[in-house]
Design a protein around this motif. Structure first.
Motif, short mmCIF file in Angstrom:
data_model
loop_
_atom_site.label_atom_id
_atom_site.label_comp_id
_atom_site.label_asym_id
_atom_site.label_seq_id
_atom_site.Cartn_x
_atom_site.Cartn_y
_atom_site.Cartn_z
N THR A 1 10.93 10.50 23.14
CA THR A 1 11.85 9.45 22.70
C THR A 1 11.21 8.07 22.69
O THR A 1 11.75 7.15 22.08
N ARG B 1 9.21 6.24 20.95
CA ARG B 1 8.63 6.40 19.62
C ARG B 1 7.41 5.52 19.39
O ARG B 1 6.53 5.87 18.60
N PHE C 1 11.78 19.28 20.93
CA PHE C 1 11.48 17.85 20.80
C PHE C 1 12.76 17.04 20.96
O PHE C 1 13.75 17.26 20.27
N GLN C 2 12.72 16.08 21.87
CA GLN C 2 13.92 15.27 22.12
C GLN C 2 14.33 14.45 20.89
O GLN C 2 15.51 14.19 20.69
N THR C 3 13.37 14.04 20.08
CA THR C 3 13.71 13.23 18.91
C THR C 3 14.56 14.00 17.90
O THR C 3 15.15 13.38 17.00
N GLN C 4 14.64 15.30 18.06
CA GLN C 4 15.47 16.10 17.17
C GLN C 4 16.88 16.30 17.73
O GLN C 4 17.70 17.02 17.15
N ARG C 5 17.18 15.63 18.86
CA ARG C 5 18.45 15.86 19.54
C ARG C 5 19.26 14.56 19.71
O ARG C 5 20.16 14.50 20.54
N ASP D 1 21.57 13.23 17.96
CA ASP D 1 23.00 13.40 17.72
C ASP D 1 23.70 13.94 18.97
O ASP D 1 24.82 13.52 19.30
#
Length: 468
Positions: A44, A46, A74-78, A80
Motif C-alpha cells: 500500500t 505506493r 496484493f493489498q493494492t487489489q483490495r 474496495d
C-alpha cells in the motif's frame, strides 16, 4: 481448528535475512500442523513499493523452497474491501473523522512534552459532530478508554497494555487510502489467520490491531513475536554487518539448505543439534521453543554450516544449485569430466558454490599461467626432468584410473629416489595451475589422459625456458 499462517513483507526493498527467518518459522508451523501458509504482499506504500522488490521477494521464497498455498495476495487489489470496513467502523461508531491540522497536532505534542506526558493524540475530535469546511479529514479508530489488552504471545508470554496507553490511531488518510494497521487487520480476518508470527518490532501495533479486530467482532489470532537479529557487535543487523537480501546469499555461493538451517538456529534450538534436515525441522519445531532474546548473526558459523552441507548433500542437489553459478561465471562444462564427478572430488575442499566454480575451472578449461607463488617455489631448474619422468610413466599406462595413476606417480618417486614432496607439488601445479586440488590420483583422472600429458609437456617447456 486448521492452522493458517502468513508471511507479509512490504516490497520496499529486498527480502532481508530477518524476513526470511520469519517466513521460515511461519512456513514450518503451518506445514508441521497440517495447516496452510499464505504469502501476502503489503504494497500500500505506493511511493516506495516497486516491482523489482516484489520480484526479489518471490525469487527469494522460491530459492529457499518456502512454497505457499495461497497468494501472492496484493493489498493494492483490495482497496474496495478496506473502504467497506472503514465505513462499517464509522457506521457502528468505532471510528470518526478528525479535522486536526499538522500544526495543531504538533502544538498538542509540544505541550504534552512540556508537561512531561507521553505525546499522543488527545481525542479532541471524538465528540465533533460538525465538519470543518475546506478540510479533508482523516479517519481515526475510536480506541477503548478503559480496560487492558492482553497479548497472549507464544514466544514472550502474556503482554498486558492498558487502553489508556493507546491513542486513536489513523485508519484512513485524508485521501481515503487505508493505513497499515487497518489493512493488516482486514486481511488477517478475511484470510482466516489463526497464528500471526512476525518480528517483535510489531508489538506496539498488536494491541491496536486486537482492538480493531474486537470492534469488527472477529476472532483474535494467536501471536508469536520473534526477537530481532543483531550483528555480532550487539547492534541491529544492517548492511554494515554483511546483512543483505536473501538472493545475495545465493549470489555469494551459499546453499539454500544451509541458509535455512542457519536461520532456524538463529533464535531456536533443539538440544545441542546443529544440522537439521528439512524433515527434522518439521518434526522438532515448536513456536514455544523460539528464544525470547535477540540472536546475533555470525557469518563464520554460516560459512561452516554451508561447508557441512556441501560435504553431505546428494551430488544431484548440488549440481542443480550450481547451474546458475556456472552460467553467471561463464564456465562451459561441455568439454571436460562429468560435473557430478568433479563435485565428488571437490566437495571436501570447496567453501561455497562460487569458490567451487572458480577452483574447478582447470577441469574444463586450459590455462595460460600458473599460481605465481607456487610457480616460484616449485618450477625450479631440474624439475622439468622430474616432470618428464612422471610424464613418461603416465603415458605408458594402459588404463587411466586413480589406482593406476597413483601407482605411476609412486613408481616415479622410487625410480628417482625422491619423496612425494618433490614429485607431487610440481606435478599438481603443472596439471592444475594451482597448488590446491583434490588428490593427484583424482585430479589427473578427472582432467583426463590427453589433457594431463599436454599440460605436463607445456610445464616442462615453460621450466626449461624460464630457468635457462
Amino acid at each position: 481448528m486448521t492452522v493458517k499462517t502468513r508471511f507479509a513483507p512490504s516490497p520496499t526493498g529486498y527480502l532481508h535475512i530477518g524476513g526470511a527467518r520469519t517466513a521460515l518459522y511461519s512456513w514450518l508451523y503451518a506445514r508441521k500442523t497440517g495447516g496452510s501458509f499464505a504469502l501476502r504482499i503489503e504494497d500500500t506504500d505506493r511511493e516506495r513499493s516497486i516491482q523489482a522488490s516484489v520480484d526479489a521477494i518471490l525469487e527469494g521464497m522460491e530459492w529457499l523452497g518456502l512454497d505457499y498455498d495461497e497468494g501472492p495476495v496484493f493489498q493494492t487489489q483490495r482497496f474496495d474491501r478496506y473502504a467497506e470496513v472503514i465505513q462499517q467502523l464509522m457506521d457502528e461508531g468505532h471510528a470518526y473523522h478528525c479535522y486536526c491540522s499538522r500544526e495543531e497536532l504538533e502544538e498538542m505534542r509540544e505541550q504534552q512534552r512540556a508537561n512531561k506526558e507521553k505525546p499522543r493524540y488527545d481525542g479532541r475530535c471524538r465528540a465533533r459532530t460538525e465538519p470543518v469546511e475546506g478540510v479533508e479529514p482523516v479517519i481515526r479508530f475510536r480506541n477503548p478508554l478503559e480496560g487492558d489488552v492482553v497479548i497472549k504471545d507464544l514466544v514472550k508470554g502474556d503482554i498486558v497494555i492498558n487502553n489508556r496507553e493507546l491513542d486513536d490511531l489513523i485508519i484512513a488518510r485524508s485521501d481515503g487510502t487505508p493505513t497499515y494497521n487497518l489493512t493488516v487487520v482486514v486481511d488477517d480476518i478475511d484470510m482466516g489467520m489463526t497464528h500471526v508470527i512476525r518480528g517483535d518490532d510489531h508489538i506496539n501495533n498488536t494491541p491496536r490491531q486486537i482492538n480493531i479486530m474486537k470492534a469488527l467482532g472477529a476472532t483474535v489470532p494467536a501471536f508469536a513475536h520473534v526477537p530481532m537479529i543483531l550483528g555480532d557487535d550487539g547492534k541491529r543487523l544492517s548492511k554494515r554487518h554483511g546483512a543483505v537480501g536473501v538472493m545475495q546469499y545465493r549470489d555469494d555461493g551459499y546453499l539454500p539448505e544451509a541458509v535455512l538451517n542457519y536461520l532456524i538456529r538463529l533464535g531456536w534450538s533443539h538440544g545441542d543439534q546443529e544440522i537439521f534436515s528439512r524433515e527434522e525441522m518439521l518434526e522438532f519445531f515448536e513456536l514455544e521453543d523460539i528464544h525470547g532474546a535477540a540472536s546475533a548473526f555470525n557469518t563464520e558459523k554460516l560459512n561452516w554450516m554451508n561447508q557441512q552441507y556441501f560435504k553431505s548433500l546428494p551430488v544431484e542437489v548440488i549440481e542443480g544449485h550450481l547451474q546458475w553459478h556456472l552460467e553467471n561465471q561463464k564456465l562451459d562444462i561441455s568439454n571436460g569430466p562429468a560435473l557430478a564427478d568433479v563435485i565428488e572430488g571437490q566437495r571436501e575442499r570447496a567453501k561455497n558454490l562460487v569458490d567451487f566454480v572458480e577452483t574447478s575451472r582447470y577441469f574444463f578449461e586450459d590455462f595460460d599461467s600458473y599460481d605465481a607463488k607456487a610457480q616460484k617455489k616449485q618450477f625450479k631448474a631440474g624439475v622439468d626432468a622430474t616432470l618428464q619422468a612422471t610424464h613418461d610413466r603416465l603415458a605408458a599406462l594402459d588404463d587411466w584410473n586413480p589406482e593406476s595413476i597413483q601407482s605411476a606417480i609412486n613408481a616415479t618417486c622410487e625410480a628417482l629416489e625422491l619423496g612425494m614432496g618433490k614429485v607431487g607439488p610440481p606435478l599438481r601445479l603443472a596439471v592444475a595451475g594451482t597448488p590446491m586440488s583434490p588428490g593427484l590420483d583424482v585430479t589427473l583422472n578427472l582432467v583426463g589422459r590427453e589433457r594431463t600429458l599436454q599440460r605436463i609437456e607445456k610445464a616442462i617447456a615453460f621450466i626449461a625456458e624460464t630457468t635457462a
